[in-house]
Scaffold this motif. Structure first.
Motif, PDB file in Angstrom:
ATOM      1  N   LEU A  56       0.803  -1.219   0.000  1.00 49.50           N
ATOM      2  CA  LEU A  56       0.000   0.000   0.000  1.00 49.50           C
ATOM      3  C   LEU A  56       0.842   1.279   0.000  1.00 49.50           C
ATOM      4  CD1 LEU A  56      -2.957  -0.969   2.361  1.00 49.50           C
ATOM      5  CD2 LEU A  56      -3.053  -0.516  -0.074  1.00 49.50           C
ATOM      6  N   TYR A  57       2.058   1.226   0.528  1.00 50.63           N
ATOM      7  CA  TYR A  57       2.902   2.422   0.494  1.00 50.63           C
ATOM      8  C   TYR A  57       3.298   2.790  -0.935  1.00 50.63           C
ATOM      9  CZ  TYR A  57       3.763   2.943   5.550  1.00 50.63           C
ATOM     10  OH  TYR A  57       3.643   3.171   6.895  1.00 50.63           O
ATOM     11  N   ARG A  58       3.169   1.869  -1.870  1.00 50.00           N
ATOM     12  CA  ARG A  58       3.532   2.196  -3.248  1.00 50.00           C
ATOM     13  C   ARG A  58       2.577   3.225  -3.846  1.00 50.00           C
ATOM     14  NH1 ARG A  58       8.079   0.772  -1.710  1.00 50.00           N
ATOM     15  NH2 ARG A  58       8.029  -1.304  -0.782  1.00 50.00           N
ATOM     16  N   ILE A  59       1.374   3.319  -3.269  1.00 55.04           N
ATOM     17  CA  ILE A  59       0.403   4.316  -3.762  1.00 55.04           C
ATOM     18  C   ILE A  59       0.843   5.723  -3.380  1.00 55.04           C
ATOM     19  CG2 ILE A  59      -1.985   5.098  -3.625  1.00 55.04           C
ATOM     20  CD1 ILE A  59      -2.789   2.137  -3.292  1.00 55.04           C
ATOM     21  N   PRO A  60       1.081   6.035  -2.106  1.00 58.97           N
ATOM     22  CA  PRO A  60       1.567   7.391  -1.803  1.00 58.97           C
ATOM     23  C   PRO A  60       2.976   7.646  -2.323  1.00 58.97           C
ATOM     24  CG  PRO A  60       1.578   6.027   0.176  1.00 58.97           C
ATOM     25  CD  PRO A  60       0.823   5.266  -0.871  1.00 58.97           C
ATOM     26  N   GLN A  61       3.770   6.601  -2.475  1.00 61.31           N
ATOM     27  CA  GLN A  61       5.093   6.784  -3.078  1.00 61.31           C
ATOM     28  C   GLN A  61       4.956   7.221  -4.534  1.00 61.31           C
ATOM     29  OE1 GLN A  61       7.555   3.281  -2.992  1.00 61.31           O
ATOM     30  NE2 GLN A  61       9.438   4.398  -3.414  1.00 61.31           N
ATOM     31  N   GLY A  62       3.853   6.825  -5.168  1.00 62.67           N
ATOM     32  CA  GLY A  62       3.603   7.236  -6.547  1.00 62.67           C
ATOM     33  C   GLY A  62       4.266   6.355  -7.574  1.00 62.67           C
ATOM     34  N   ILE A  63       4.482   5.064  -7.248  1.00 63.32           N
ATOM     35  CA  ILE A  63       5.129   4.146  -8.197  1.00 63.32           C
ATOM     36  C   ILE A  63       4.217   2.947  -8.412  1.00 63.32           C
ATOM     37  CG2 ILE A  63       7.235   2.890  -8.773  1.00 63.32           C
ATOM     38  CD1 ILE A  63       8.769   4.602  -6.884  1.00 63.32           C
ATOM     39  N   PRO A  64       3.249   3.064  -9.310  1.00 65.39           N
ATOM     40  CA  PRO A  64       2.290   1.974  -9.521  1.00 65.39           C
ATOM     41  C   PRO A  64       2.920   0.706 -10.073  1.00 65.39           C
ATOM     42  CG  PRO A  64       2.025   3.673 -11.198  1.00 65.39           C
ATOM     43  CD  PRO A  64       2.966   4.221 -10.175  1.00 65.39           C
ATOM     44  N   THR A  65       4.041   0.819 -10.773  1.00 60.91           N
ATOM     45  CA  THR A  65       4.676  -0.377 -11.314  1.00 60.91           C
ATOM     46  C   THR A  65       5.217  -1.274 -10.206  1.00 60.91           C
ATOM     47  OG1 THR A  65       6.668   0.962 -11.646  1.00 60.91           O
ATOM     48  CG2 THR A  65       5.240   0.612 -13.554  1.00 60.91           C
ATOM     49  N   GLN A  66       5.667  -0.687  -9.104  1.00 57.83           N
ATOM     50  CA  GLN A  66       6.125  -1.512  -7.981  1.00 57.83           C
ATOM     51  C   GLN A  66       4.973  -2.310  -7.398  1.00 57.83           C
ATOM     52  OE1 GLN A  66       8.377   0.490  -4.954  1.00 57.83           O
ATOM     53  NE2 GLN A  66       9.859   1.326  -6.385  1.00 57.83           N
TER      54      GLN A  66
END
Length: 602
Positions: free
Chosen positions: A138-148
């Motif tokens: 879920l942290y990939r969403i605020p990080q802004g990296i949808p590919t991860q």
């Protein structure tokens, strides 16, 4: 899988929908992030979608870094089936639905894996929820990296294919994991799968067969990406670049005690937000860690000794430059990577697998009331969900993505370039205006470009992922046909810029027929050399007055051809190397894979 399992999965999906609302219900809103979604992924997906809708293959991107491969960029996700969302929906909504799909995919894959490993319905649902609601995803969403997020979602499916002894499932999931756009996490997962297979030699056959299945499926992306990587700034870069984002040993405490690090939301985290998401996303929580430790008492654990092998191996590689035993720059593949901390995935995954053994131990204790086991499930969720939920909110992206009409009027679609200064937050926004920026931001870019601008360091700011203009009036930028400077105050003209096409002192009239097709026309008193200020790269072909012409290298970067005296027309066309061949191989492999999957499931 039983009806009860499907009901529990439906509850998980409903909870995920609740977390992503209201962005899920409002296509104009975006999931809030710390910038990478807007500054990188949004322009990239927009360009790919636009080129496909125009009927062209998006092979080249002339709008950042003065031009670089587009199809070869894995994060463009051109051949990843779920990317079809971006062809038919508003980009902001497509990103939200993309996140929901992959979170649900991760939960379902984990649930199936745990059921295959012998867990009961409650245990499988527990670990499915622990994975889908974990900050690791879920942290990939605020990080802004949808590919991860997309790549991580396929992890349990790869493990399911290996454990079930089904090469077609392992190979298909592996190929999709690569096509999802972030190869580093796929590599980390492959290391974990190999370790698991080594502990059980019969599984090595499945591992090798799965790799043989995945290779042709992903070849259409694999070869262009490998070619691009071999010509990128990542080849031969300093060990400090390879060791950037090495995991601090203290960050391992986040596995059980995530609050110790603080958070970038309120400024309590001491480093950059990107460091927070890379170093402190592997959160299992105290309950899962205790459950994993309880798994040590299980003689015949579902995954054997694999979880306890993954932990030290993951820590060893995640420490990166902070590990005196790991010379990153000298190791194959690892020297090309930039974030060793991502190997902490093996640590997190090992704890999840060990928790399956811990849950099996609790099931065997008949005296343990069901209500207590239910309490453990609730405790895990109470620990994990709030950690990520506080980062998940909707926002209007207009401040980042809103248009600037005056910019479009001056630069949109014109055959000349501008250069962004370091104060400009989003150099890749040039893509929206179809304006050509000599600056840019990407995971990697052409080595020739960094060498060209880094020669003497004249007016340039270069790092592992950014090229920015400190002094756009410097000679290298002028030779790149930079006639505008963009800084926070706006656009200003740069006198003395050379034309994009020139033969001696004679400028050529230049048309961009498409990003992959350029036409230059001129007239010269004598035969000479035409310099086309587009970076040279395998796949470019030239035609002078309709006849093929060999392409030379000018100034260590640009393309050049010989032109005759008098009027002439030169055409430059780009197509990814051997693309038709690799596309046919991957298409045939996909047809065979579908047939094998159908027979296996029949």
């Amino acid at each position: 899988m039983r009806i009860k399992d499907l009901r529990l999965f439906a509850l998980l999906v409903a909870a995920l929908c609740a977390l992503l609302a209201p962005a899920l219900l409002h296509p104009s809103l975006s999931l809030a992030n710390f910038g990478d979604l807007y500054s990188y992924h949004w322009p990239l997906r927009h360009l790919v979608a636009a080129r496909l809708q125009e009927g062209g293959l998006p092979a080249w991107n002339p709008y950042v870094f003065s031009g670089l491969p587009l199809l070869a960029n894995p994060q463009a996700c051109l051949f990843y089936p779920p990317s079809a969302l971006f062809q038919v929906l508003p980009v902001s909504w497509a990103f939200t639905l993309n996140a929901l799909f992959h979170l649900a995919l991760a939960a379902f894959g984990m649930q199936l894996l745990m059921r295959r490993a012998g867990s009961d319905g409650a245990g499988a649902a527990l670990l499915a929820a622990a994975f889908a609601f974990s900050p690791m995803l879920l942290y990939r969403i605020p990080q802004g990296i949808p590919t991860q997020l997309a790549v991580l979602a396929w992890t349990p499916w790869c493990w399911l294919g290996l454990r079930a002894g089904r090469p077609w499932l392992l190979g298909g999931a592996w190929a999709l994991q690569f096509l999802a756009g972030h190869p580093q996490y796929g590599l980390v997962n492959a290391v974990g799968l190999l370790l698991y297979a080594l502990l059980d030699p019969p599984r090595l056959r499945t591992f090798a067969a799965g790799a043989a299945v995945a290779l042709p499926l992903a070849l259409v992306q694999l070869f262009p990406t490998a070619e691009f990587l071999s010509a990128s700034n990542r080849v031969g870069w300093a060990s400090g670049s390879a060791g950037a984002y090495s995991l601090p040993p203290s960050a391992l405490a986040s596995l059980a005690l995530p609050s110790l690090a603080g958070t970038p939301l309120d400024g309590s985290f001491a480093g950059w937000p990107s460091e927070f998401f890379e170093f402190h996303a592997a959160v299992a929580g105290p309950a899962l860690v205790l459950l994993a430790l309880a798994g040590l008492a299980v003689r015949r654990a579902p995954f054997g000794a694999a979880p306890w092998l993954l932990l030290p191996v993951g820590v060893f590689f995640a420490l990166g430059g902070k590990n005196p035993l790991l010379p990153l720059s000298g190791l194959p593949l690892l020297g090309l990577l930039r974030v060793p901390a991502r190997f902490v995935l093996l640590v997190f995954w090992g704890l999840l697998l060990a928790s399956a053994a811990g849950w099996a131990l609790l099931r065997r204790r008949r005296w343990l009331p069901r209500v207590l086991r239910a309490g453990i499930v609730l405790l895990v969720l109470v620990e994990l969900v709030p950690l990520s939920a506080r980062f998940l909110r909707a926002e209007d992206a207009w401040g980042w993505m809103g248009p600037r009409p005056e910019f479009t009027a001056k630069l949109g679609g014109r055959p000349w370039r501008f250069a962004s200064t370091p104060e400009v937050a989003n150099p890749n926004k040039a893509v929206f205006y179809r304006a050509m920026n000599a600056s840019g931001y990407d995971a990697f870019y052409l080595r020739r470009y960094s060498d060209y601008l880094g020669r003497g360091g004249e007016g340039s700011s270069l790092d592992a992922s950014r090229v920015l203009a400190v002094r756009p009036e410097a000679l290298p930028w002028r030779r790149l046909s930079v006639i505008w400077r963009l800084d926070p105050t706006g656009l200003s003209g740069m006198p003395g810029a050379m034309p994009l096409g020139r033969s001696g002192g004679t400028p050529a009239v230049t048309w961009m027929l498409s990003p992959e097709r350029w036409r230059l026309h001129g007239e010269t008193p004598a035969a000479g050399t035409l310099v086309f200020a587009m970076p040279a790269y395998p796949g470019w072909r030239a035609f002078v007055d309709g006849k093929p012409a060999p392409i030379g290298l000018s100034e260590g970067l640009f393309q050049s051809v010989q032109v005759p005296a008098g009027p002439w027309t030169a055409d430059f066309r780009f197509r990814s190397t051997l693309f038709p061949l690799f596309a046919c191989v991957s298409a045939a492999a996909a047809a065979l894979w579908l047939a094998a999957a159908r027979r296996s499931l029949a």
